[in-house]
Design a protein around this motif. Structure first.
Motif, PDB file in Angstrom:
ATOM      1  N   MET A   1      69.511   0.819  40.170  1.00 23.91           N
ATOM      2  CA  MET A   1      69.208   1.552  38.947  1.00 23.91           C
ATOM      3  C   MET A   1      68.359   0.687  38.012  1.00 23.91           C
ATOM      4  O   MET A   1      68.186  -0.498  38.219  1.00 23.91           O
ATOM      5  N   THR A   2      67.849   1.352  36.979  1.00 29.17           N
ATOM      6  CA  THR A   2      66.978   0.679  36.018  1.00 29.17           C
ATOM      7  C   THR A   2      67.587   0.814  34.621  1.00 29.17           C
ATOM      8  O   THR A   2      68.152   1.855  34.300  1.00 29.17           O
ATOM      9  N   ARG A  27      60.999   9.352  34.798  1.00 26.73           N
ATOM     10  CA  ARG A  27      61.716   8.414  35.682  1.00 26.73           C
ATOM     11  C   ARG A  27      62.861   9.161  36.397  1.00 26.73           C
ATOM     12  O   ARG A  27      63.087   9.009  37.593  1.00 26.73           O
ATOM     13  N   TRP A  28      63.587   9.960  35.640  1.00 27.39           N
ATOM     14  CA  TRP A  28      64.759  10.671  36.160  1.00 27.39           C
ATOM     15  C   TRP A  28      64.340  11.632  37.277  1.00 27.39           C
ATOM     16  O   TRP A  28      64.973  11.710  38.319  1.00 27.39           O
ATOM     17  N   ARG A  29      63.209  12.326  37.046  1.00 22.22           N
ATOM     18  CA  ARG A  29      62.750  13.292  38.057  1.00 22.22           C
ATOM     19  C   ARG A  29      62.172  12.588  39.280  1.00 22.22           C
ATOM     20  O   ARG A  29      62.342  13.042  40.402  1.00 22.22           O
ATOM     21  N   ALA A  30      61.494  11.453  39.024  1.00 19.06           N
ATOM     22  CA  ALA A  30      60.837  10.756  40.142  1.00 19.06           C
ATOM     23  C   ALA A  30      61.838  10.026  41.033  1.00 19.06           C
ATOM     24  O   ALA A  30      61.544   9.728  42.181  1.00 19.06           O
ATOM     25  N   HIS A  31      63.002   9.696  40.488  1.00 17.09           N
ATOM     26  CA  HIS A  31      63.995   8.938  41.282  1.00 17.09           C
ATOM     27  C   HIS A  31      65.326   9.677  41.279  1.00 17.09           C
ATOM     28  O   HIS A  31      66.276   9.235  40.636  1.00 17.09           O
ATOM     29  N   GLU A  34      69.100   8.299  41.088  1.00 17.35           N
ATOM     30  CA  GLU A  34      69.064   6.925  40.566  1.00 17.35           C
ATOM     31  C   GLU A  34      68.807   6.997  39.069  1.00 17.35           C
ATOM     32  O   GLU A  34      67.760   6.588  38.570  1.00 17.35           O
ATOM     33  N   GLY A 197      73.743  10.909  39.120  1.00 17.18           N
ATOM     34  CA  GLY A 197      72.401  11.292  38.679  1.00 17.18           C
ATOM     35  C   GLY A 197      72.339  11.666  37.206  1.00 17.18           C
ATOM     36  O   GLY A 197      71.350  12.249  36.748  1.00 17.18           O
ATOM     37  N   ARG A 236      67.783  -3.025  39.166  1.00 17.16           N
ATOM     38  CA  ARG A 236      66.597  -3.509  39.866  1.00 17.16           C
ATOM     39  C   ARG A 236      65.559  -4.020  38.887  1.00 17.16           C
ATOM     40  O   ARG A 236      64.708  -4.834  39.202  1.00 17.16           O
TER      41      ARG A 236
END
Ligand code: ADP
Ligand code: ASP
Ligand code: MG
Length: 481
Positions: A1-2, A27-31, A34, A197, A236
């Motif tokens: 996670m970030t 970010r939320w949609r792309a990963h 995560e 998520g 990460r």
């Protein structure tokens, strides 16, 4: 996670929060699966205002306290309305309930603040513990507003209470994390959301002791919170979203044409933060180094820009030096920084300086008064040190005077030239020293890491010194190119 940390200007008003929502949403949609942990500061200027509330309470000015608290409440409720207005037609019954809850929470938080600060103003005394309880209000309410804005944008988001997520020591105003307890707290309350998520929003800067007494990490401490959470959750990457493009080669408020430093080492970042590069809290880097988590500094107004990356060793640099033929990617100084409000103490004793145990005795006094020393230089008859926390200055000076002479010089600044290349390029240090020719420099020191040279000079000269050093940061042919 970030971990994504947004500073005060990045949550200052509805447009800033809309930018945050877009950045986090992307970010939320792309990963998927995560979800990031979002750490937020108080709205721009709010912590200053809360500190002023504490000061007014300490001075017994109850009227000023209640005016300031009412202003702060109004600003937060106005922002709530602005966030709702921006969301417009997308508000359904469920989000309307959430918005009502946030409105009630904000009102209750400022009611409590008004009561606490009002009571303190009757006594006319504010302890460090009460000051932290007052200061914590900013992040506790901003985080609720940000969570609401994310929810209104259709992003699955939960709120976490920083007072249970971050477990700290009881040093009010400068608390340090209890990593084991923090890890346990996050595993119970934050990690399960992230694993599902769900984005989690938490206030930075704020924590509480094991006994539940509210603490803060010190000014600028939201960066530190982000790093602590990142380390505890095994992130990460730790992203610091702010109002500049990244770590710049100098404080842009003091030097025109500061450039972006695209990559810097943990060591360089630590020195720059320590010597005044406000963009990063000095302790931020410690948990990141320990767990080798890269830190990125990014501009929330320009998310498409690459920002600065802080990593264990920068590419082309020569950590350890041994045998690497490649030239550094970016020869010269990495950046310069300045710290104002520094006091210099010159401690001298013709009889005793070289005597066994003298320096230990001097430093034991600073240690006993919990006053960190930043720069130290010695000569045969004197030792000079700088401090920036002068709360115990009188006591320190009187204890020192029992066995030596002491001169105190307030109004000084530390200007630091920082770069890993100082270790490798023998001409660089001489260029750095030459840059300040003719200026009245009170102390010069090369740090043990050999990646910084620090100068102590009068505050009035700090900006000029910084500009001169900044001009020397590249070899001459490049600088004029
Ligand atoms: P935030 O509220 O996002 O935490 P801060 O005000 O704490 O932001 O830090 C960002 C500010 O730090 C910048 O606006 C800039 O004025 C200042 N600053 C000082 N030195 C530097 C530097 N070397 N690089 C970038 N910013 C710096
Ligand atoms: N709001 C706190 C401050 O202004 C913490 C932070 O912004 O990092 O110091
Ligand atoms: Mg900051």
């Amino acid at each position: 996670m970030t971990v994504m940390k947004f500073g005060g200007t990045s949550v200052a008003d509805a447009p800033a929060i809309a930018r945050l929502v877009a950045i986090v949403g992307d970010r939320w949609r792309a990963h998927p699966g995560e979800a990031p942990l979002v750490v937020v500061s108080a709205l721009a200027g709010v912590t200053d205002r809360l500190m002023a509330v504490a000061d007014e309470a300490g001075a017994g000015r109850g009227g000023a306290v209640s005016d300031a608290v009412r202003d702060l409440e109004r600003r937060h409720l106005q922002l709530l309305d602005d966030i709702l207005a921006a969301a417009g037609a997308t508000t359904d019954a469920r989000t309307a309930t959430t918005a009502d809850e946030v409105r009630r929470e904000i009102a209750a938080s400022f009611d409590r603040l008004g009561q606490v600060a009002g009571a303190l103003s009757v006594v006319g005394e504010v302890s460090p513990r009460s000051r932290d309880a007052i200061a914590a209000t900013g992040e506790l309410v901003s985080s609720r507003l940000v969570r609401l804005a994310l929810t209104l944008a259709g992003i699955d988001a939960a709120w976490a209470d920083a007072r249970s997520a971050l477990v700290t020591s009881g040093e009010f105003g400068a608390a340090t994390p209890d990593m084991t307890a923090t890890r346990e707290a996050l595993a119970a309350s934050v990690a399960p959301h992230l694993a599902r998520g769900t984005v989690v929003v938490v206030g930075g800067y704020v924590g509480a002791t094991r006994e539940g007494i509210v603490t803060t990490l010190g000014r600028g401490g939201s960066d530190y919170s982000a790093a602590i959470f990142g380390a505890a959750l095994g992130a990460r990457e730790i992203q610091i979203w702010t109002d500049v493009d990244g770590m710049l080669t100098a404080d842009p408020r003091l030097v025109d044409h500061a450039d972006l430093v695209d990559t810097l080492s943990f060591g360089e970042a630590a020195e720059l933060a320590y010597f005044g590069a406000k963009v990063l809290h000095p302790s931020t880097i410690l948990p990141a180094i320990e767990h080798d988590i890269p830190v990125r500094i990014l501009n929330s107004r320009h998310p498409e820009r690459q920002g600065s990356r802080i990593v264990a060793a920068r590419p082309g640099g020569r950590p350890g030096g041994a045998g690497l033929a490649a030239a550094p990617a970016r020869p010269g100084l990495t950046a310069v920084a300045a710290k104002r409000g520094v006091t210099r103490l010159d401690v001298s004793s013709t009889r005793m300086l070289m005597a066994h145990g003298f320096l230990a005795r001097v430093f034991a006094i600073f240690e006993r008064h919990r006053t960190p020393v930043d720069v130290v230089t010695t000569s045969e008859v004197s030792v000079s040190v700088t401090i920036d926390d002068t709360r115990a200055l009188d006591a320190i000076v009187s204890e020192l005077r029992a066995f030596c002479e002491v001169a105190v010089e307030p109004g000084m600044a530390i200007v630091a030239a920082v770069g890993d290349d100082l270790r490798d390029d023998p001409t660089l240090a001489s260029r750095v020293l030459g840059a300040l020719a003719g200026m009245r420099v009170a102390m010069v020191s090369q740090g043990g890491s050999r990646r910084n040279i620090t100068f102590v000079l009068s505050e009035a000269d700090a900006a000029a010194a910084m500009r001169r050093l900044h001009g020397e940061r590249r070899p001459a042919r490049e600088a004029t190119a």
